[in-house]
Scaffold this motif. Structure first.
Motif, PDB file in Angstrom:
ATOM      1  N   ASP A 165     -24.174  -5.114  13.374  1.00  0.00           N
ATOM      2  CA  ASP A 165     -24.274  -4.948  14.826  1.00  0.00           C
ATOM      3  C   ASP A 165     -23.925  -6.272  15.511  1.00  0.00           C
ATOM      4  O   ASP A 165     -24.010  -7.346  14.919  1.00  0.00           O
ATOM      5  N   SER A 166     -23.539  -6.176  16.769  1.00  0.00           N
ATOM      6  CA  SER A 166     -23.137  -7.378  17.486  1.00  0.00           C
ATOM      7  C   SER A 166     -24.329  -8.304  17.698  1.00  0.00           C
ATOM      8  O   SER A 166     -25.477  -7.859  17.834  1.00  0.00           O
ATOM      9  N   ARG A 167     -24.034  -9.575  17.737  1.00  0.00           N
ATOM     10  CA  ARG A 167     -25.061 -10.577  18.010  1.00  0.00           C
ATOM     11  C   ARG A 167     -25.781 -10.278  19.322  1.00  0.00           C
ATOM     12  O   ARG A 167     -27.005 -10.442  19.420  1.00  0.00           O
ATOM     13  N   THR A 168     -25.056  -9.849  20.326  1.00  0.00           N
ATOM     14  CA  THR A 168     -25.664  -9.584  21.631  1.00  0.00           C
ATOM     15  C   THR A 168     -26.680  -8.450  21.542  1.00  0.00           C
ATOM     16  O   THR A 168     -27.759  -8.527  22.132  1.00  0.00           O
ATOM     17  N   LEU A 169     -26.353  -7.400  20.805  1.00  0.00           N
ATOM     18  CA  LEU A 169     -27.298  -6.292  20.644  1.00  0.00           C
ATOM     19  C   LEU A 169     -28.541  -6.750  19.906  1.00  0.00           C
ATOM     20  O   LEU A 169     -29.670  -6.448  20.309  1.00  0.00           O
ATOM     21  N   VAL A 170     -28.359  -7.478  18.809  1.00  0.00           N
ATOM     22  CA  VAL A 170     -29.497  -7.910  18.006  1.00  0.00           C
ATOM     23  C   VAL A 170     -30.402  -8.840  18.805  1.00  0.00           C
ATOM     24  O   VAL A 170     -31.629  -8.702  18.794  1.00  0.00           O
ATOM     25  N   MET A 171     -29.812  -9.788  19.542  1.00  0.00           N
ATOM     26  CA  MET A 171     -30.639 -10.727  20.290  1.00  0.00           C
ATOM     27  C   MET A 171     -31.355 -10.057  21.458  1.00  0.00           C
ATOM     28  O   MET A 171     -32.472 -10.440  21.819  1.00  0.00           O
ATOM     29  N   ASP A 172     -30.754  -9.049  22.060  1.00  0.00           N
ATOM     30  CA  ASP A 172     -31.463  -8.280  23.079  1.00  0.00           C
ATOM     31  C   ASP A 172     -32.684  -7.594  22.468  1.00  0.00           C
ATOM     32  O   ASP A 172     -33.761  -7.513  23.093  1.00  0.00           O
ATOM     33  N   SER A 173     -32.533  -7.099  21.250  1.00  0.00           N
ATOM     34  CA  SER A 173     -33.654  -6.468  20.556  1.00  0.00           C
ATOM     35  C   SER A 173     -34.733  -7.483  20.201  1.00  0.00           C
ATOM     36  O   SER A 173     -35.938  -7.182  20.269  1.00  0.00           O
ATOM     37  N   VAL A 174     -34.332  -8.677  19.820  1.00  0.00           N
ATOM     38  CA  VAL A 174     -35.289  -9.750  19.556  1.00  0.00           C
ATOM     39  C   VAL A 174     -36.120 -10.034  20.804  1.00  0.00           C
ATOM     40  O   VAL A 174     -37.359 -10.164  20.742  1.00  0.00           O
ATOM     41  N   LEU A 175     -35.469 -10.121  21.949  1.00  0.00           N
ATOM     42  CA  LEU A 175     -36.197 -10.377  23.191  1.00  0.00           C
ATOM     43  C   LEU A 175     -37.141  -9.227  23.535  1.00  0.00           C
ATOM     44  O   LEU A 175     -38.261  -9.456  24.018  1.00  0.00           O
ATOM     45  N   ASN A 176     -36.713  -7.995  23.293  1.00  0.00           N
ATOM     46  CA  ASN A 176     -37.593  -6.856  23.549  1.00  0.00           C
ATOM     47  C   ASN A 176     -38.850  -6.943  22.692  1.00  0.00           C
ATOM     48  O   ASN A 176     -39.967  -6.677  23.171  1.00  0.00           O
ATOM     49  N   ASP A 177     -38.685  -7.291  21.416  1.00  0.00           N
ATOM     50  CA  ASP A 177     -39.838  -7.415  20.524  1.00  0.00           C
ATOM     51  C   ASP A 177     -40.757  -8.544  20.975  1.00  0.00           C
ATOM     52  O   ASP A 177     -41.984  -8.411  20.965  1.00  0.00           O
ATOM     53  N   LEU A 178     -40.180  -9.659  21.359  1.00  0.00           N
ATOM     54  CA  LEU A 178     -41.004 -10.779  21.800  1.00  0.00           C
ATOM     55  C   LEU A 178     -41.745 -10.450  23.086  1.00  0.00           C
ATOM     56  O   LEU A 178     -42.918 -10.823  23.255  1.00  0.00           O
ATOM     57  N   ASP A 179     -41.096  -9.757  23.995  1.00  0.00           N
ATOM     58  CA  ASP A 179     -41.764  -9.391  25.247  1.00  0.00           C
ATOM     59  C   ASP A 179     -42.918  -8.424  24.994  1.00  0.00           C
ATOM     60  O   ASP A 179     -43.962  -8.493  25.662  1.00  0.00           O
ATOM     61  N   PHE A 180     -42.752  -7.513  24.031  1.00  0.00           N
ATOM     62  CA  PHE A 180     -43.864  -6.630  23.657  1.00  0.00           C
ATOM     63  C   PHE A 180     -45.015  -7.458  23.100  1.00  0.00           C
ATOM     64  O   PHE A 180     -46.189  -7.234  23.442  1.00  0.00           O
ATOM     65  N   ALA A 181     -44.690  -8.407  22.231  1.00  0.00           N
ATOM     66  CA  ALA A 181     -45.727  -9.254  21.638  1.00  0.00           C
ATOM     67  C   ALA A 181     -46.457 -10.049  22.710  1.00  0.00           C
ATOM     68  O   ALA A 181     -47.692 -10.141  22.707  1.00  0.00           O
TER      69      ALA A 181
END
Length: 584
Positions: A165-181
């Motif tokens: 997957d593209s870096r942009t997609l993965v990093m957006d998902s990383v931010l979503n996980d961090l915001d949930f945390a």
């Protein structure tokens, strides 16, 4: 010691396609698990032990807690990453997905017991923190990677064989996980548990890496560098405004060193740490690493020693003749962090009363490490048990200052809220933004070749501060990669300066500590001996110069290739839809 018990169900395996479809070998299964809070807690505890950085060395290029190398610490040997002899691994090489599979298993199954979200969400938040941690590291090292947010079943061919997957997609998902945390973790302080503050600090770190990587690596055409930099600054500022953490201070001559040698965590600054215990015989190796020759005799590299400012805030490298200063002279009146990172004149071991010069049996450069070092009673192999910080408030302050500087929005007030606190600890003058930008340091500018613009001077100074404050804490490799300064890894590494053969008083007490000789070794007692050309190599041979380490081994860095790691051949064969990184 809450985090140092290994969870029996986690096994270390590698290879994406081969292992993503396996169920965890654990006591918790879909049939009997996650029926109580204690079972949720037991499972997430495994993430701490298996996913946080290891203590001793840079494994597969990932971070360590005191064993970094790159251009900060020099050893008797050179890794393939420094010699240009890196090759595509058959398997492994950091392409390891077991930890992710365990995290996703928990996120997919945590609600099987029907527990209320008031109980479960804090553990889901921990799991998402670690999924973000995992993917941020994978992206930093491989770029585009497959993103999985579920457990892959054996018959799910599409998922097992999905492309990157593209870096942009993965990093957006990383931010979503961090915001949930951030939204669901507790607000208390706990150096052994992930909290809201831990997640905010990780967000600041991850976004700073991604923002600067996108800014300086224009060859990848990645969007929204400034957006990530702003998120980094905002996350750091949230922690700063909360007033939960501060910079540990005592006496300027010992405070910085005590932070790392303390046998108990200092929670006012340390946000997350790995903890050890003599009672439970859970140890690491830092004393042995810094005193014995078995780990390559680590020592600071000359360019880093040169980067430490004078105690009055002026630049050491502005002093005429600084390149030929000998050890005693060059260590006088410097930033106190230098004498709390290496042995300098007057050094004594903790609980010791004998003044010790640098031991060339323990350092290849002459700049012998003391950061993290405790009492001599802990010098044996695997006998250190002081806690090792994974995240501390000092990094948050550095992230804030750098992100603001890279955005072009930094002010003197921002520096006073961040860098000044680090300088205050060691009674150093604060950083002057106007002075730095009027006259950028040419010594630093020669190292960091991509920095430009009206904030060039202050960006260089913040990088100086970061390199000095965080040395031996596992940041240097990623910093060089994100700043696109890989050429620094191909520079000849050097140590202390000696004008040639002779007797040397390293600590200024009037007695000879070291003799550099040729021919037959002298018989002088209580002196270290280095045979010229054999035990020590100087730039100009008998005419002297800086110590040269591994001078016969060529060092190269491929600018087109080496900012990303290669994918292993086995996984490329198992999943033909994966593609190799450029030039590998």
């Amino acid at each position: 010691m809450k985090r140092m018990l290994f969870f029996a169900g986690v096994v270390l395996l590698s290879g994406c396609s081969k292992f993503l479809d396996r169920q965890p070998l654990s006591q918790i299964s879909p049939d009997n698990g996650f029926n109580s809070e204690s079972e949720l807690q037991l499972y997430v505890h495994s993430f701490y032990d298996n996913m946080l950085p290891n203590p001793d060395g840079e494994e597969k290029g990932f971070t360590s807690l005191y064993g970094e190398t790159s251009n900060n610490i020099v050893l008797t040997g050179l890794s393939p990453q420094l010699t240009g002899n890196r090759s595509v691994p058959v398997s492994g090489g950091g392409w390891d997905w077991t930890s992710l599979r365990n995290v996703n298993y928990f996120i997919q199954n945590y609600n099987r017991g029907g527990l209320d979200t008031s109980i479960t969400y804090k553990y889901v938040a921990v799991a998402k923190f670690f999924r973000a941690y995992f993917y941020a590291n994978m992206v930093a090292h491989f770029g585009d990677v497959p993103f999985y947010n579920k457990v892959i079943e054996t018959n799910d061919t599409a998922s097992l064989n999905k492309p990157r997957d593209s870096r942009t997609l993965v990093m957006d998902s990383v931010l979503n996980d961090l915001d949930f945390a951030i939204a669901h973790l507790g607000t208390g302080k706990d150096v052994a548990e992930v909290t809201k503050w831990t997640a905010l600090a990780l967000k600041s770190r991850v976004c700073l890496f991604e923002g600067t990587f996108r800014k300086y690596h224009t060859e990848f055409s990645l969007p929204d560098a400034n957006g990530f930099l702003q998120k980094s600054a905002d996350a750091a500022q949230t922690i700063m405004n909360a007033g939960v953490y501060t910079i540990y201070k005592s006496s300027p001559e010992i405070a910085y060193g005590n932070l790392f040698s303390s046998l108990t965590v200092i929670p006012e600054e340390v946000i997350l740490a790995r903890q050890y215990s003599a009672a439970l015989q859970i140890y690491h190796n830092v004393n042995y690493y810094t005193t014995a020759p078995s780990f390559g005799k680590p020592g600071l590299e000359k360019s880093l020693v040169n980067s430490y400012l004078m105690k009055d805030g002026s630049r050491f490298t502005d002093i005429p003749g600084y390149t030929t200063m000998q050890f005693y002279q060059e260590t006088q009146n410097r930033d106190p962090r230098l004498s709390q990172t290496i042995r300098t004149p007057g050094y004594k071991r903790i609980d010791g009363n004998v003044t010790l010069a640098p031991s060339y049996g323990g350092t290849v450069t002459g700049y012998q490490l003391t950061k993290f070092v405790t009492s001599a009673a802990n010098d044996a192999l695997l006998h250190s048990y002081n806690p090792l910080p994974v995240i501390r408030y000092a990094e948050v302050l550095l992230n804030y200052a750098e992100a603001k500087a890279e955005l072009g929005t930094i002010t003197q007030s921002d520096l006073d809220l961040s860098i000044k606190l680090l300088r205050d600890r060691v009674a150093m003058p604060g950083m002057d933004m106007a002075a730095a930008n009027i006259a950028p340091d040419p010594y630093l500018a020669n190292q960091y070749t991509h920095v430009s613009g009206i904030n060039k001077g202050i960006i260089l100074e913040i990088r100086r501060e970061r390199r000095i404050e965080l040395v031996m804490e596992g940041f240097v490799w990623n910093d060089i990669m994100r700043w696109k300064e890989g050429h620094l890894l191909a520079v000849q590494y050097k140590g202390a300066y000696f004008p040639g053969e002779g007797n040397y008083d390293l600590d200024g007490d009037g007695a000879t500590d070291l003799m550099i000789y040729s021919g037959t070794q002298p018989s002088t007692p209580n002196v270290q001996f280095l045979k010229l050309g054999t035990d020590v190599v100087l730039e100009n041979g008998a005419s002297g110069g800086n110590i040269i380490v591994n001078g016969t081994i060529p060092k190269t860095f491929n600018e087109e290739r080496d900012y990303l790691f290669p994918l292993p051949t086995t996984d490329l064969l198992l999943n033909p839809r994966l593609t190799q990184n450029y030039k590998w």
